[in-house]
Write a protein that holds these residues in place. Structure first.
Motif, PDB file in Angstrom:
ATOM      1  N   GLN A   1       6.268   3.113   0.641  1.00 23.47           N
ATOM      2  CA  GLN A   1       5.458   1.855   0.449  1.00 23.47           C
ATOM      3  C   GLN A   1       5.618   0.902   1.771  1.00 23.47           C
ATOM      4  O   GLN A   1       6.613   1.029   2.091  1.00 23.47           O
ATOM      5  CB  GLN A   1       5.842   1.223  -0.708  1.00 23.47           C
TER       6      GLN A   1
ATOM      7  N   THR B   1      -4.541   5.367  -1.551  1.00 23.44           N
ATOM      8  CA  THR B   1      -3.610   5.715  -0.693  1.00 23.44           C
ATOM      9  C   THR B   1      -4.139   5.726   0.691  1.00 23.44           C
ATOM     10  O   THR B   1      -5.256   6.246   0.877  1.00 23.44           O
ATOM     11  CB  THR B   1      -2.754   6.910  -0.968  1.00 23.44           C
TER      12      THR B   1
ATOM     13  N   TYR C   1       0.669  -1.059   0.021  1.00 22.08           N
ATOM     14  CA  TYR C   1       0.122   0.165   0.059  1.00 22.08           C
ATOM     15  C   TYR C   1       0.937   1.210   0.129  1.00 22.08           C
ATOM     16  O   TYR C   1       1.912   1.356   0.640  1.00 22.08           O
ATOM     17  CB  TYR C   1      -0.980  -0.136   1.196  1.00 22.08           C
TER      18      TYR C   1
ATOM     19  N   PRO D   1      -4.918  -1.835  -2.374  1.00 21.25           N
ATOM     20  CA  PRO D   1      -3.854  -0.768  -2.791  1.00 21.25           C
ATOM     21  C   PRO D   1      -4.075   0.134  -3.838  1.00 21.25           C
ATOM     22  O   PRO D   1      -3.340   0.984  -4.083  1.00 21.25           O
ATOM     23  CB  PRO D   1      -2.926  -1.710  -3.026  1.00 21.25           C
TER      24      PRO D   1
ATOM     25  N   TRP E   1      -8.759   6.174   4.300  1.00 20.05           N
ATOM     26  CA  TRP E   1      -8.652   5.497   3.247  1.00 20.05           C
ATOM     27  C   TRP E   1      -9.940   5.768   2.315  1.00 20.05           C
ATOM     28  O   TRP E   1     -11.054   5.694   2.877  1.00 20.05           O
ATOM     29  CB  TRP E   1      -8.489   3.852   3.331  1.00 20.05           C
TER      30      TRP E   1
END
Length: 379
Positions: free
Chosen positions: A18, A78, A4, A75, A57
């Motif tokens: 990441q 972000t 993610y 994913p 999210w």
């Protein structure tokens, strides 16, 4: 495990990196591991000591006790880490003992019904042909008290809880008649058995016992009106009725202005029976919901609308004849479930089920309801 993109703000500005997340593990421990890794590299998210971490999210705050798979995230978007000001804890008023207004209303309605019964009985002066014996007179008087007090008490309860008034009055009249006649017959039978053995002072005791039996019978039968909701109301009514009958019998036997003592005895008996079948049940409630203000201003005792909330029960709140919300109680917790627009709780508009706390005010249109807990929430 999927990777993610995690976005956060530091002193250097907005940054992104990441991290891999396990879809089957709760998000909270994984986010804490991310923060530890960032601190290990000298990266600290901007914020103050009073702030708390928020995980976002797709524009929504995430419940970090759930796993990513449960949250439905992926994913493709972000994950954002924000430090936001911690919400101040709202001070909830402590649960304090109080007497619900319905207890007063029940006593007053019983008084009114019994007083009306006394007025009717006192206006009928010549009953020698219809009621040639004291035993028949006791039955008639007991039935009269039962009819009027029962109708007033059950009718008042129906109004207070917004149920069918005609049905409430009908049940009250019928059950009151049965209890009054049965109590009068039992009292008369007791007097007939004891009379040959009694001295003059003993007749007073027998008369007092007859009132005790009458009050107990009235409370017992009237309590059956709510048997399906709370069977203990029969015992409550019988106990309060017996106590009120004892006081009424003593007053009835006092020398002096007999009509005054008779009227007072009737009133005391009606008040005791009314309080008995309603007050203890309200005190056993998890919470009390009361209409505090209506379209015509504040609510007095004659326009009282009040509900005792028990586990497994719900109360519908209406506007213009349509239900817009329900208050539901389960496991000593009560929540409001909106089914329409314009529902506010303590000044905040709610559109989803919301738990109610002590002294919350529920506003629906011009109406305002007051929610008061009688018992603390079970752990």
């Amino acid at each position: 495990m999927p990777a993610y993109a995690v976005e956060f703000t530091t002193e250097r500005g907005l940054q992104r990196t990441q991290f891999t997340l396990d879809d089957d593990r709760p998000l909270g421990p994984q986010v804490r591991q991310i923060l530890e890794e960032l601190r290990g590299t000298g990266v600290v998210i901007s914020g103050t000591a009073e702030d708390e971490l928020s995980v976002v999210w797709g524009g929504r705050d995430l419940d970090t006790t759930q796993a990513p798979q449960q949250l439905g995230i992926n994913p493709q978007r972000t994950i954002e880490l924000h430090m936001k000001r911690r919400a101040r804890a709202v001070k909830i008023p402590a649960v304090a003992p109080f007497v619900p207004k319905g207890a007063y209303a029940a006593a007053v309605s019983g008084m009114a019904g019994a007083l009306l019964a006394w007025l009717v009985c006192s206006t009928i002066t010549d009953l020698s042909d219809a009621l040639p014996t004291y035993a028949r007179l006791d039955l008639a008087v007991g039935g009269m008290i039962g009819v009027f007090a029962g109708g007033f008490i059950a009718g008042s309860d129906a109004l207070r809880r917004r149920t069918s008034l005609p049905l409430g009055v009908l049940f009250g009249v019928l059950l009151g008649l049965v209890g009054g006649v049965a109590g009068g017959a039992a009292g008369a039978g007791l007097g007939g058995v004891l009379a040959p053995r009694l001295t003059p002072p003993g007749f007073v005791v027998a008369r007092i016992l007859a009132w005790v039996v009458l009050g107990s019978a009235l409370g017992l039968t009237l309590g059956m009106r709510w048997w399906q909701d709370d069977e203990r109301r029969t015992v409550d009514g019988a106990g309060y009725g017996a106590l009120a009958g004892l006081v009424a019998g003593i007053l009835y036997s006092l020398p002096g202005p007999s009509e005054f003592w008779q009227a007072l005895a009737f009133v005391i008996l009606g008040a005791g029976v009314g309080a008995g079948v309603c007050a203890p049940a309200l005190r056993r409630s998890v919470a009390i919901l009361e209409l505090e203000r209506g379209s015509r201003g504040r609510i007095g005792l004659t326009r009282l609308r009040e509900w005792g909330l028990l586990n497994g029960e719900s109360v519908a709140l209406e506007r213009d004849g349509a239900t817009v919300a329900s208050v539901v109680c389960e496991s000593t917790r009560c929540r409001i479930v909106p089914s329409g627009a314009g529902v506010r709780v303590s000044g905040k508009t709610v559109s989803a089920p919301t738990e109610l706390v002590n002294e919350d005010r529920i506003a629906i249109g011009d109406a305002q309801y007051r929610f008061r807990r009688r018992r603390r929430v079970s752990a």
